[in-house]
Design a protein around this motif. Structure first.
Motif, PDB file in Angstrom:
ATOM      1  N   VAL A  45       0.849  -1.188   0.000  1.00 10.33           N
ATOM      2  CA  VAL A  45       0.000   0.000   0.000  1.00 10.33           C
ATOM      3  C   VAL A  45       0.884   1.237   0.000  1.00 10.33           C
ATOM      4  O   VAL A  45       2.041   1.199   0.433  1.00 10.33           O
ATOM      5  CB  VAL A  45      -0.934   0.020   1.232  1.00 10.33           C
ATOM      6  CG1 VAL A  45      -1.854  -1.187   1.224  1.00 10.33           C
ATOM      7  CG2 VAL A  45      -0.136   0.075   2.528  1.00 10.33           C
ATOM      8  N   ASP A  46       0.357   2.340  -0.470  1.00  9.63           N
ATOM      9  CA  ASP A  46       1.119   3.581  -0.485  1.00  9.63           C
ATOM     10  C   ASP A  46       1.463   3.984   0.946  1.00  9.63           C
ATOM     11  O   ASP A  46       0.606   4.014   1.824  1.00  9.63           O
ATOM     12  CB  ASP A  46       0.292   4.685  -1.153  1.00  9.63           C
ATOM     13  CG  ASP A  46       1.090   5.961  -1.336  1.00  9.63           C
ATOM     14  OD1 ASP A  46       2.322   5.874  -1.524  1.00  9.63           O
ATOM     15  OD2 ASP A  46       0.480   7.050  -1.282  1.00  9.63           O
ATOM     16  N   GLY A  47       2.743   4.258   1.178  1.00 10.50           N
ATOM     17  CA  GLY A  47       3.170   4.626   2.518  1.00 10.50           C
ATOM     18  C   GLY A  47       4.659   4.405   2.691  1.00 10.50           C
ATOM     19  O   GLY A  47       5.408   4.300   1.709  1.00 10.50           O
ATOM     20  N   HIS A  49       7.577   1.884   4.235  1.00 10.56           N
ATOM     21  CA  HIS A  49       7.782   0.488   4.587  1.00 10.56           C
ATOM     22  C   HIS A  49       9.259   0.302   4.941  1.00 10.56           C
ATOM     23  O   HIS A  49      10.138   0.817   4.245  1.00 10.56           O
ATOM     24  CB  HIS A  49       7.394  -0.432   3.437  1.00 10.56           C
ATOM     25  CG  HIS A  49       5.990  -0.218   2.968  1.00 10.56           C
ATOM     26  ND1 HIS A  49       4.911  -0.888   3.496  1.00 10.56           N
ATOM     27  CD2 HIS A  49       5.492   0.624   2.018  1.00 10.56           C
ATOM     28  CE1 HIS A  49       3.809  -0.483   2.902  1.00 10.56           C
ATOM     29  NE2 HIS A  49       4.132   0.430   2.004  1.00 10.56           N
ATOM     30  N   ARG A 219       3.919  10.111   7.344  1.00 14.20           N
ATOM     31  CA  ARG A 219       4.502   9.005   8.109  1.00 14.20           C
ATOM     32  C   ARG A 219       6.011   9.231   8.217  1.00 14.20           C
ATOM     33  O   ARG A 219       6.625   9.839   7.341  1.00 14.20           O
ATOM     34  CB  ARG A 219       4.228   7.649   7.442  1.00 14.20           C
ATOM     35  CG  ARG A 219       2.759   7.338   7.173  1.00 14.20           C
ATOM     36  CD  ARG A 219       1.826   7.567   8.380  1.00 14.20           C
ATOM     37  NE  ARG A 219       2.167   6.832   9.577  1.00 14.20           N
ATOM     38  CZ  ARG A 219       1.671   5.619   9.892  1.00 14.20           C
ATOM     39  NH1 ARG A 219       0.857   4.998   9.050  1.00 14.20           N
ATOM     40  NH2 ARG A 219       1.995   5.058  11.047  1.00 14.20           N
ATOM     41  N   SER A 337       5.119  -1.816   8.024  1.00 13.01           N
ATOM     42  CA  SER A 337       4.389  -1.046   7.024  1.00 13.01           C
ATOM     43  C   SER A 337       3.610   0.070   7.696  1.00 13.01           C
ATOM     44  O   SER A 337       2.856  -0.170   8.647  1.00 13.01           O
ATOM     45  CB  SER A 337       3.427  -1.951   6.238  1.00 13.01           C
ATOM     46  OG  SER A 337       4.143  -2.861   5.427  1.00 13.01           O
ATOM     47  N   PRO A 339       1.055   2.699   6.403  1.00 14.57           N
ATOM     48  CA  PRO A 339       0.257   3.225   5.300  1.00 14.57           C
ATOM     49  C   PRO A 339       0.064   4.738   5.416  1.00 14.57           C
ATOM     50  O   PRO A 339      -0.116   5.277   6.508  1.00 14.57           O
ATOM     51  CB  PRO A 339      -1.083   2.492   5.461  1.00 14.57           C
ATOM     52  CG  PRO A 339      -0.771   1.299   6.303  1.00 14.57           C
ATOM     53  CD  PRO A 339       0.333   1.709   7.206  1.00 14.57           C
ATOM     54  N   SER A 342      -2.781   7.179   7.664  1.00 10.51           N
ATOM     55  CA  SER A 342      -3.179   6.270   8.733  1.00 10.51           C
ATOM     56  C   SER A 342      -2.174   6.395   9.862  1.00 10.51           C
ATOM     57  O   SER A 342      -1.084   6.949   9.687  1.00 10.51           O
ATOM     58  CB  SER A 342      -3.220   4.829   8.207  1.00 10.51           C
ATOM     59  OG  SER A 342      -3.244   3.900   9.263  1.00 10.51           O
TER      60      SER A 342
END
Length: 351
Positions: A45-47, A49, A219, A337, A339, A342
């Motif tokens: 998912v986009d984010g 990692h 993030r 991870s 995201p 979030s």
């Protein structure tokens, strides 16, 4: 009926055993197809990692290799230190997608696989420009040395596979030095939503030594590098989602020092004594993380190895009482991870 079933089972087992070579080759083919499929990062998912491709130190540890941290920010792939890079492929990713390497300092366990990762990245994706290596001033010497050491091999690859597979223009490494200036973090890389900042840490006599903070779409991850408990880490880690901090249990290393003395290993006793003054004890890192408002604390560069039940608790000491968030004692393959949009942190192991 039971006898018939048993006979059928035995017959099938004998047939499988007799044809094990053929079956193994077919299965091997499927495994290779899976391994050669496009990197698993396309399924993320986009984010942000973070993968620990090496969570250990120079000391032998079957669960932890020399320092190596893979960070994926959207479509960008970065490597922080290159002590042991072999786990990148085993975790389901390809060196061919690497955009850059960032070195925290120049101890051998942090740079040992630099030449190999450059080679793998080059020939696995037909790159036409060298792999950028960011690091404090002095990185030019490291890069030049690896380029010289791999110059013959690079020539062989192009001569054997041709320019289409191993373009001469893409071989090797290119240094991207920066001046480590003071405790405040400063931006050294920015592309779209991705920002990477560096800051000085304390690892004397290793000078300069730096840590890095990576921010992407709200993030954040901070990698301490090797350091004593340092104010620059705390200020740069303010409210960070994930703090990847080195950890050396002074209590356990003191036991190792005494054990070395007991068996007459004076050299190792001196080494165990020396390393206690330029690393961070887990309880110290926990204090720092608590004051900085870190959400999740992850230990890497684990010293010493933790082979017995109960040693993880001994390694942490009172860390889990000092820091009120979750703590992970890293090992090779751990994957985190984060995201975008979030506050979730999903933890897995890919080995």
């Amino acid at each position: 009926m039971k006898k018939v079933s048993t006979l059928v089972f035995l017959l099938v087992t004998m047939i499988l055993y007799a044809n094990r070579d053929t079956i193994s080759m077919r299965v091997f083919g499927k495994i290779m197809e899976s391994r050669l499929t496009v990197s698993l990062s396309i399924d993320l998912v986009d984010g942000l990692h973070v993968g620990l491709c090496g969570a250990g130190s120079p000391l032998p540890d079957p669960a932890r290799s020399a320092p190596c941290t893979l960070v994926i920010a959207g479509s960008h792939h970065f490597l922080f230190d290159a002590g042991h890079t072999g786990n990148i492929g085993l975790m389901g990713f390809t060196p061919g997608k690497l955009d850059a390497v960032f070195l925290t300092h120049f101890h051998s366990d942090h740079i040992g696989d630099l030449g190999e990762i450059a080679m793998q990245r080059w020939v696995s994706a037909n790159h036409t420009s060298p792999l950028p290596v960011y690091g404090p001033v002095g990185v030019q010497t490291i890069v030049n040395g690896f380029n010289q050491a791999y110059s013959s091999d690079s020539f062989y690859r192009t001569a054997h596979h041709g320019e289409a597979i191993a373009p001469t223009a893409g071989k090797g490494l290119i240094a991207k030095p920066f001046l480590a200036r003071g405790e405040e973090k400063f931006i050294i890389y920015q592309d779209g939503d991705t920002t990477i900042s560096a800051f000085k840490v304390g690892h004397a006599p290793v000078e300069p030594s730096v840590g890095y903070r990576i921010d992407y779409k709200g993030r954040s991850v901070l990698i301490s590098g090797d350091t004593v408990k340092t104010n620059s880490v705390m200020t740069s880690a303010k409210n960070v989602d994930l703090l990847i901090h080195e950890g050396l249990s002074k209590r356990l290393v003191k036991i190792a020092e005494n054990s070395a003395k007991a068996v007459g290993q004076k050299t190792m006793a001196k080494i165990f004594y020396d390393i206690q003054d330029y690393h961070t004890d887990p309880e110290e890192a926990a204090e720092l993380a608590q004051k900085a408002g870190v959400r999740h604390l992850v230990f890497t560069h684990i010293v010493p190895m933790l082979p017995l039940p109960g040693m993880k608790k001994a390694f942490l000491g009172k860390s889990d009482e000092i820091f009120d968030g979750p703590i992970t004692i890293g090992q090779d393959g751990d994957f985190f991870s984060l995201p975008a949009g979030s506050d979730q942190i999903v933890i897995d192991n890919r080995l």
